[in-house]
Design an enzyme around this catalytic site. Structure first.
Site, short mmCIF file in Angstrom:
data_model
loop_
_atom_site.label_atom_id
_atom_site.label_comp_id
_atom_site.label_asym_id
_atom_site.label_seq_id
_atom_site.Cartn_x
_atom_site.Cartn_y
_atom_site.Cartn_z
N HIS A 32 0.87 80.62 -134.93
CA HIS A 32 0.40 81.73 -135.73
C HIS A 32 1.35 82.92 -135.53
CE1 HIS A 32 -3.17 84.60 -136.87
NE2 HIS A 32 -2.08 84.86 -137.53
N GLU A 81 4.62 88.39 -140.05
CA GLU A 81 4.68 88.32 -138.58
C GLU A 81 5.84 89.17 -138.03
OE1 GLU A 81 2.47 86.87 -136.38
OE2 GLU A 81 1.23 86.65 -138.15
N HIS A 85 4.71 92.24 -135.84
CA HIS A 85 4.84 91.93 -134.41
C HIS A 85 6.30 91.86 -133.93
CE1 HIS A 85 0.55 91.06 -134.45
NE2 HIS A 85 0.74 90.22 -135.44
#
Length: 216
Positions: A32, A81, A85
């Site tokens: 993920h 992502e 992040h």
């Protein structure tokens, strides 16, 4: 930030959470994301560029697929992502480019090898239930650290929760560590997987746990 979460999600559960039509979700745990705790979107001007990870694409498609959208040319999930992040993880030298960030996440995923560890412990997708404590004990025995396990709470009329995500925590030196907060750390990382009205939360130790083999 103090630690990184390597989050694996179970594609069948991700599909169950979403009205989106998932095409044949992989029957193995996929990535993920790799998330620094307590920080998001650290650099909005550093845009995702898929050509920087072109050498990684075959592994990315296999181990980090966009479970909800089966189109292979789609890079939206990776962009999300990276923006959210990766731009924060990039304060570490070993993660300070898109190629390093995604490449290192793939490397950690292979190193953790969650799929084979669960199988070795006899924990495989099934229509019968597991005890959450048994899953936790098996993982802690293999890895020597406590991961964070998230489930989909029981639907109305159901008694079992459904396992959806397993996160392993790493220090800034990329060593495995417990996911539970150490003294003086607050554990403020919220699940960022919210699809429709359903979302994952930390699994209950007392509810029977479903590890589904296909989308119901």
């Amino acid at each position: 930030w103090k630690k990184l979460y390597l989050a694996h999600h179970w594609p069948v559960t991700v599909c169950k959470m979403s009205a989106n039509d998932c095409q044949d979700p992989p029957e193995y745990w996929t990535i993920h994301g790799l998330w620094p705790d307590k920080t998001e979107e650290c650099n909005r001007t550093w845009h995702f560029n898929v050509t920087e990870i072109k050498d990684l694409l075959s592994d990315m498609r296999r181990y980090w697929p966009d479970v909800l959208h089966s189109s292979l040319n789609r890079t939206q999930f990776w962009k999300h992502e990276w923006d959210k992040h990766g731009t924060c993880a990039a304060t570490l030298q070993v993660l300070n480019s898109q190629k390093k960030y995604f490449g290192k996440a793939l490397e950690l995923y292979q190193h953790v090898d969650l799929n084979s560890c669960l199988l070795k412990a006899g924990i495989k997708p099934s229509s019968s239930y597991y005890q959450m404590t048994a899953i936790k004990e098996a993982l802690t025995r293999f890895y020597g650290v406590t991961p964070k396990i998230q489930c989909l709470p029981p639907e109305e009329g159901e008694k079992a929760q459904t396992i959806g995500q397993i996160e392993f925590c790493f220090t800034k030196e990329l060593q495995l560590r417990n996911c539970t907060a150490l003294k003086g750390e607050s554990d403020a990382m919220q699940a960022d997987l919210k699809l429709g009205s359903e979302e994952l939360s930390v699994c209950s130790d007392t509810l029977p746990t479903y590890y589904p083999s296909q989308v119901q």
